[in-house]
Write a protein that holds these residues in place. Structure first.
Motif, PDB file in Angstrom:
ATOM      1  N   SER A  62      27.578  57.126  53.933  1.00 29.96           N
ATOM      2  CA  SER A  62      26.542  56.096  53.967  1.00 29.96           C
ATOM      3  C   SER A  62      26.474  55.629  55.418  1.00 29.96           C
ATOM      4  N   ILE A  63      25.304  55.714  56.030  1.00 30.08           N
ATOM      5  CA  ILE A  63      25.175  55.471  57.467  1.00 30.08           C
ATOM      6  C   ILE A  63      24.294  54.267  57.756  1.00 30.08           C
ATOM      7  N   VAL A  64      24.801  53.378  58.615  1.00 27.43           N
ATOM      8  CA  VAL A  64      23.992  52.335  59.244  1.00 27.43           C
ATOM      9  C   VAL A  64      24.016  52.675  60.730  1.00 27.43           C
ATOM     10  N   ALA A  65      22.858  52.982  61.289  1.00 26.08           N
ATOM     11  CA  ALA A  65      22.756  53.421  62.687  1.00 26.08           C
ATOM     12  C   ALA A  65      21.761  52.535  63.420  1.00 26.08           C
ATOM     13  N   LYS A  66      22.262  51.747  64.374  1.00 30.54           N
ATOM     14  CA  LYS A  66      21.412  50.800  65.086  1.00 30.54           C
ATOM     15  C   LYS A  66      21.574  50.949  66.594  1.00 30.54           C
ATOM     16  N   THR A  67      20.543  50.505  67.302  1.00 31.67           N
ATOM     17  CA  THR A  67      20.636  50.405  68.755  1.00 31.67           C
ATOM     18  C   THR A  67      21.375  49.099  69.081  1.00 31.67           C
ATOM     19  N   PRO A  68      21.891  48.976  70.294  1.00 32.76           N
ATOM     20  CA  PRO A  68      22.530  47.701  70.657  1.00 32.76           C
ATOM     21  C   PRO A  68      21.587  46.504  70.504  1.00 32.76           C
ATOM     22  N   LYS A  69      20.324  46.682  70.853  1.00 24.98           N
ATOM     23  CA  LYS A  69      19.356  45.597  70.709  1.00 24.98           C
ATOM     24  C   LYS A  69      19.178  45.186  69.254  1.00 24.98           C
ATOM     25  N   GLU A  70      19.055  46.172  68.370  1.00 28.35           N
ATOM     26  CA  GLU A  70      18.901  45.893  66.942  1.00 28.35           C
ATOM     27  C   GLU A  70      20.121  45.187  66.371  1.00 28.35           C
ATOM     28  N   ALA A  71      21.279  45.487  66.910  1.00 35.82           N
ATOM     29  CA  ALA A  71      22.527  44.894  66.426  1.00 35.82           C
ATOM     30  C   ALA A  71      22.846  43.571  67.124  1.00 35.82           C
ATOM     31  N   GLY A  72      21.998  43.165  68.071  1.00 33.13           N
ATOM     32  CA  GLY A  72      22.235  41.926  68.794  1.00 33.13           C
ATOM     33  C   GLY A  72      23.360  42.013  69.807  1.00 33.13           C
ATOM     34  N   LEU A  73      23.605  43.206  70.311  1.00 34.42           N
ATOM     35  CA  LEU A  73      24.688  43.411  71.288  1.00 34.42           C
ATOM     36  C   LEU A  73      24.162  43.549  72.705  1.00 34.42           C
ATOM     37  N   ASP A  74      22.860  43.467  72.877  1.00 37.13           N
ATOM     38  CA  ASP A  74      22.272  43.554  74.232  1.00 37.13           C
ATOM     39  C   ASP A  74      22.037  42.188  74.797  1.00 37.13           C
TER      40      ASP A  74
END
Length: 102
Positions: free
Chosen positions: A90-102
């Motif tokens: 089961s995969i959750v794949a996000k960009t740093p921006k989407e994850a709030g890490l930017d």
């Protein structure tokens, strides 16, 4: 000992983490073994373990990639695991921006 021999000594979860970190240069990587939830499932042969995982990965390499391409990147990185007993991810794949890490 060759690299194949070393892989046998590591848990599948450790190998998944190492492969995804190497290929995707993850900013955040979580790997959870949920195989116990599938014990007795028809596709799980001989009470095998380390067959089902939840993976959350945040990577800049996902920038500009749609969800299908992101998942393909994860599957490609884990191709040998999928051929050797890994049954489901089961995969959750996000960009740093989407994850709030930017």
């Amino acid at each position: 000992m060759g690299s194949r021999g070393a892989n046998v000594l590591l848990s599948r979860a450790s190998r998944i983490k190492t492969k995804l970190q190497s290929v995707l240069e993850a900013k955040l990587l979580e790997v959870e073994d949920v195989s116990y939830q599938h014990a007795g499932h028809a596709a799980v042969k001989d009470n095998a373990n380390e067959t089902h995982f939840n993976v959350k990965v945040v990577s800049g390499k996902f920038d500009g990639q749609n969800l299908v391409k992101r998942h393909r990147m994860v599957y490609d990185a884990l191709a040998d695991e999928l051929e050797s007993g890994l049954h489901a991810i089961s995969i959750v794949a996000k960009t740093p921006k989407e994850a709030g890490l930017d």
